[in-house]
Scaffold this motif. Structure first.
Motif, PDB file in Angstrom:
ATOM      1  N   THR A 166       0.855  -1.187   0.000  1.00  0.00           N
ATOM      2  CA  THR A 166       0.000   0.000   0.000  1.00  0.00           C
ATOM      3  C   THR A 166       0.892   1.238   0.000  1.00  0.00           C
ATOM      4  O   THR A 166       2.117   1.133   0.044  1.00  0.00           O
ATOM      5  CB  THR A 166      -0.873   0.046   1.264  1.00  0.00           C
ATOM      6  OG1 THR A 166      -0.007   0.076   2.402  1.00  0.00           O
ATOM      7  CG2 THR A 166      -1.786  -1.153   1.347  1.00  0.00           C
ATOM      8  N   ASP A 167       0.263   2.388  -0.046  1.00  0.00           N
ATOM      9  CA  ASP A 167       1.037   3.636  -0.016  1.00  0.00           C
ATOM     10  C   ASP A 167       1.652   3.862   1.355  1.00  0.00           C
ATOM     11  O   ASP A 167       2.609   4.604   1.489  1.00  0.00           O
ATOM     12  CB  ASP A 167       0.129   4.820  -0.370  1.00  0.00           C
ATOM     13  CG  ASP A 167      -0.408   4.680  -1.788  1.00  0.00           C
ATOM     14  OD1 ASP A 167       0.245   3.973  -2.571  1.00  0.00           O
ATOM     15  OD2 ASP A 167      -1.467   5.255  -2.086  1.00  0.00           O
ATOM     16  N   ARG A 168       1.059   3.224   2.371  1.00  0.00           N
ATOM     17  CA  ARG A 168       1.638   3.389   3.715  1.00  0.00           C
ATOM     18  C   ARG A 168       2.861   2.510   3.839  1.00  0.00           C
ATOM     19  O   ARG A 168       2.756   1.287   3.732  1.00  0.00           O
ATOM     20  CB  ARG A 168       0.611   3.007   4.790  1.00  0.00           C
ATOM     21  CG  ARG A 168      -0.580   3.946   4.837  1.00  0.00           C
ATOM     22  CD  ARG A 168      -1.591   3.461   5.838  1.00  0.00           C
ATOM     23  NE  ARG A 168      -1.102   3.544   7.201  1.00  0.00           N
ATOM     24  CZ  ARG A 168      -1.728   2.989   8.240  1.00  0.00           C
ATOM     25  NH1 ARG A 168      -2.833   2.291   8.043  1.00  0.00           N
ATOM     26  NH2 ARG A 168      -1.254   3.113   9.448  1.00  0.00           N
ATOM     27  N   HIS A 173       3.119  -1.198   5.334  1.00  0.00           N
ATOM     28  CA  HIS A 173       1.806  -1.792   5.564  1.00  0.00           C
ATOM     29  C   HIS A 173       1.382  -2.672   4.398  1.00  0.00           C
ATOM     30  O   HIS A 173       1.418  -2.243   3.256  1.00  0.00           O
ATOM     31  CB  HIS A 173       0.754  -0.705   5.765  1.00  0.00           C
ATOM     32  CG  HIS A 173       0.658  -0.273   7.185  1.00  0.00           C
ATOM     33  ND1 HIS A 173      -0.491  -0.395   7.924  1.00  0.00           N
ATOM     34  CD2 HIS A 173       1.577   0.247   8.013  1.00  0.00           C
ATOM     35  CE1 HIS A 173      -0.268   0.045   9.141  1.00  0.00           C
ATOM     36  NE2 HIS A 173       0.980   0.450   9.230  1.00  0.00           N
ATOM     37  N   GLN A 231      -1.736  -4.782   2.665  1.00  0.00           N
ATOM     38  CA  GLN A 231      -3.189  -4.856   2.683  1.00  0.00           C
ATOM     39  C   GLN A 231      -3.583  -6.285   2.327  1.00  0.00           C
ATOM     40  O   GLN A 231      -2.991  -6.887   1.435  1.00  0.00           O
ATOM     41  CB  GLN A 231      -3.752  -3.886   1.636  1.00  0.00           C
ATOM     42  CG  GLN A 231      -5.266  -3.828   1.616  1.00  0.00           C
ATOM     43  CD  GLN A 231      -5.777  -3.019   0.439  1.00  0.00           C
ATOM     44  OE1 GLN A 231      -5.259  -3.113  -0.669  1.00  0.00           O
ATOM     45  NE2 GLN A 231      -6.797  -2.211   0.677  1.00  0.00           N
TER      46      GLN A 231
END
Ligand SMILES: *[C@@H]1O[C@H](CO)[C@@H](O)[C@H](O)[C@H]1NC(C)=O
Length: 826
Positions: free
Chosen positions: A513-515, A518, A520
């Motif tokens: 993910t963009d984080r 993290h 998903q």
């Protein structure tokens, strides 16, 4: 002006693309049934044209709770009329009363269940039409956070209450805000399983026994002095305490409540238990022993344990930490003294749904019941239950309590007769254990196959990483070009999503993910949340994620996938049991101990690992998937454009096949310093091609971590447990290669056989079985051996004599021969 129609056409195309997009992703959610709906439809209108979609409409908080029920959860995305009366219906049959609070927020109460996993539910405002739906996650009670439970303070005190020296008051505590009432009732409920085991009549049920505290303040604590129960309630020796609003009638089901874990109801047992707990327990233990002898044994069916703690912790596709004895959590091993860590076989055994447990001591060796009270024990009921749950022995947690835990109290804890227990629940040594094989995808994708071939494939697209027709297992990987810190595209790719399925299991997709850091997790294209629990039971697959950068996916075949996000890249390690030998294809290679044929193309042709990077690139490209076979989610426009509507392998993306080590490059020196030992080559390539030391470092660490896993999974030779001789002792409790076990005999007995035995490389003990015999017995034994020998010689002599006589008669037909019979001396 001439441009206008052109723009118009482009616009039309774009709109078409968008609607197509919408239909595509809706179709996925509706299992292909969608006809005229679009994804811009509201949840309500989707319900009418896509019945499956309704599952996902209601958003709730919390989204999970104990399978015992009683959790009050809020419905987040609907505003209700304050006057509405809500009815909630679970699995189309279990109805619980909901309500609308002062803010117009709807609430439902989760029901008592005998299963874990996703439970569909619907909500009605008129009690007739259920037109909104969602899903509730039912969680094994022990896997639930303590915040959501009624806690028995000093549980040992509860479970020994009534045995010598244990009495006084019992205290319980809870989070008062989870019960919507000023005053509460405290009730005792009993759990039982009735009917003939393994028949259709085998059932499990909860019964309200009695109220311990009536209309007491909801202040989060309650204590009481237990009284012995009158028969026949004493028949219940497993149960749970429940706290619920005092407005609910005694024993009412499916009301707002908090439950304690299942426990042994020592404090409630009859007077006879208090009088002589050991005698009472022995009687129960003996009855159980008879029952175990009567019903079928599950032991031949269960899997063998890993030989060492290292193996056990590396074999994550098939074994998972036992919550009751975890080295990461301080090794509180109540039932396994001497052990520092236990694991449980993730899958229940195929027919009996039995479980296996394996415990290890601080040296990493197995702790076995043959040597120690703390030994690991197999379970008639798998602690985590087994699909399809519902009935014994598959009810999560409770069947295990009934068949394996309370019986341990009878035989081992309340009385001292553990031999009975261990005769039915012996530890498994590891003689038939076989460690799985591992393959990995790391960095900007480098592949390490099951047979140890390493290569780099920097294609952009979606590819088959692993395919096994025999097990109907598919693992697909999506790669994307990397970008440098200043945003420019780097001519190398990285793994950004992995999608997988076995047989008709839920499809699991894990993606970046963009984080940063993290991952998903998607189940059938819907995001799963691990915020409330770290383990989810799904259809044909389990998913575990304790931290957002680590995800483990486990399938019934024993295949396990470890996905990691580190330093901006995704790493995948696939663990496969040896049964997969010669049953795999794809980028992770043909698993058959032959590294030469790992690069087998989808058309069957084999590319040598030493082939040119271009040839290897062509091999990789050949494993591109198709839209028909794709398991991926295309829920964003760029995913549709770049992957769904484009060729699955992007031929326009030509990666850098090599990097030059330019002495003038200031990055070269730190790169060479960092990249050494195992993984140096990939580390150098990744650092120089992405211009990122961080990424290079994570490639290096991932490669080392793969090497460490391989090391941990090294086969270990075990010769198996040796039993001490009767009338003697054994020294040594290690049974792996080179281990020595020595024997001695009690006074008055003489050692016969080997005094010391060594576990040899072929898995056999040196020497002979050891016996301790008294001199008298030795005499008798030798005497009888002598007598038998004499008898045999006599018989042989007589037979030979008769034969010879016959032969002579044939030879001298007609002649009379007089024989002098020989005397046979013994
Ligand atoms: C996450 O994975 C890494 C690498 O395998 C491991 O070292 C770490 O302990 C894991 N973290 C947790 C909390 O499991």
């Amino acid at each position: 002006m001439k441009l206008l129609p052109f723009i118009f056409i482009i616009l039309i195309c774009w709109i078409q693309l968008l609607t197509h997009t919408a239909a595509q992703s809706c179709e996925g959610r509706c299992g292909g049934k969608l006809a005229e709906c679009s994804c811009h439809s509201t949840c309500e209108s989707l319900l009418s044209c896509c019945p499956d979609f309704k599952q996902f409409c209601l958003e709730i908080s919390p989204h999970s709770g104990s399978l015992l029920g009683g959790t009050d959860f809020r419905i987040l995305n609907v505003v209700f009329n304050l006057s509405s009366v809500l009815t909630c219906r679970f699995k189309s049959e279990i109805v619980t009363q909901g309500y609308v609070d002062g803010d117009g927020v709807g609430h439902c109460i989760s029901p008592m269940l005998f299963e874990s996993g996703w439970i569909p539910f619907e909500v009605s405002t008129d009690g007739v039409n259920y037109n909104r739906a969602g899903r509730w996650l039912s969680v094994h009670h022990s896997k639930l956070s303590a915040v959501f439970k009624l806690l028995l303070v000093n549980g040992t005190h509860w479970q020994y209450y009534g045995t010598p020296g244990v009495g006084g008051i019992l205290l319980m505590v809870w989070n008062a805000s989870l019960i919507n009432a000023e005053r509460v009732n405290i009730e005792l409920w009993g759990y039982e399983e009735t009917g003939e085991p393994y028949s259709d009549h085998w059932r499990s049920d909860w019964t309200y026994l009695y109220t311990v505290g009536k209309d007491v303040p909801n202040n989060g604590a309650f204590s009481f002095t237990p009284k012995p129960s009158e028969k026949p309630l004493a028949n219940w020796d497993i149960g749970s305490m429940r706290v619920s609003p005092s407005t609910t009638s005694d024993g009412a089901r499916n009301v707002n409540a908090l439950w304690s874990g299942a426990h042994a109801l020592a404090y409630h047992l009859e007077e006879a238990f208090r009088g002589d707990s050991a005698g009472w327990a022995l009687e129960k233990c003996v009855l159980w022993d008879k029952e175990e002898k009567r019903i079928p044994s599950f032991l031949p069916e269960i899997t063998d344990c890993p030989c060492t703690l290292t193996q056990a912790r590396a074999d994550t596709g098939r074994f998972h930490t036992d919550y009751g004895c975890d080295i990461e959590k301080g090794s509180v091993c109540t039932y396994h003294p001497g052990a520092v860590h236990c694991v449980r076989a993730i899958q229940a055994s195929p027919m009996y749904a039995a479980g296996q447990q394996c415990c290890y001591d601080s040296t990493g060796a197995q702790v076995l019941t043959g040597d120690s009270l703390g030994g690991s024990t197999p379970d008639r009921g798998h602690d985590w239950g087994a699909p399809p749950y519902q009935k014994p022995p598959r009810v999560p947690g409770l069947s295990h309590w009934k068949y394996d835990v309370i019986t341990f109290y009878y035989c081992c804890l309340w009385s001292d007769n553990c031999d009975y227990y261990f005769s039915h629940r012996p530890s498994s040594d590891c003689r038939t254990y076989q460690a799985p094989k591992a393959a990995s995808v790391i960095g900007d994708p480098h592949f390490i196959t099951f047979d140890g071939t390493t290569y780099t494939f920097n294609g952009k697209g979606e590819y088959v990483l692993l395919q096994s027709a025999a097990y109907n297992l598919t693992v697909q990987g999506r790669t994307e070009p990397m970008t440098s810190e200043n945003g420019s595209v780097i001519m190398a790719t990285r793994l950004c999503s992995v999608a997988m399925r076995e047989k008709d299991s839920d499809v699991i997709e894990v993606r970046l993910t963009d984080r940063p850091g993290h991952l998903q997790v998607l189940m059938n294209q819907q995001e799963l949340s691990f915020s409330e629990q770290n383990w989810i039971d799904l259809k044909g697959v389990f998913v575990f994620s304790a931290v957002p950068q680590n995800v483990t996916v486990m399938f019934p075949s024993g295949a396990g996938m470890e996905v990691r996000s580190r330093g901006g890249v995704m790493t995948l390690t696939v663990l496969l049991p040896l049964e997969f030998n010669s049953q795999t294809l794809g980028l992770l290679g043909k698993m058959n101990d032959d590294p030469e044929d790992d690069l087998t193309s989808s058309d069957g042709s084999v590319v040598q690992p030493s082939a040119s990077t271009q040839d290897i690139f062509a091999f990789g490209a050949g494993w591109a998937i198709t839209n028909q076979s794709s398991l991926f989610t295309y829920d964003r426009l760029h995913l549709l454009n770049e992957y769904y509507f484009a060729p699955k392998h992007d031929p326009s993306f030509i990666p850098n096949f090599s990097v030059t080590e330019d002495p003038a490059d200031p990055l070269l020196e730190p790169t060479l310093r960092m990249c050494s030992g195992i993984g140096a080559q990939f580390c150098k390539y990744d650092t120089l091609s992405t211009r990122s030391l961080e990424l290079g470092n994570s490639t290096l660490l991932a490669h080392r971590s793969h090497a460490a896993t391989m090391q941990d999974l090294q086969p270990v030779v075990s010769c198996g447990w040796l039993k001490p001789p009767n009338h003697g002792q054994k020294e040594g409790t290690l049974y792996l290669e080179e281990a020595k076990v020595s024997f001695s005999c009690n006074k008055g007995y003489r050692l016969h056989g080997s005094q010391e035995r060594v576990c040899q490389a072929d898995g056999r003990w040196s020497g002979d079985e050891t016996h301790c015999v008294t001199d008298d017995i030795l005499g008798i034994v030798l005497g009888s051996v002598g007598a038998i020998l004499a008898l045999v010689i006599m018989v042989v002599a007589i037979v030979l004599y008769t034969k010879k006589q016959k032969r002579e008669r044939m030879k001298d037909k007609g002649d009379t021969v007089v024989y002098q019979p020989h005397t046979v001396n013994l």
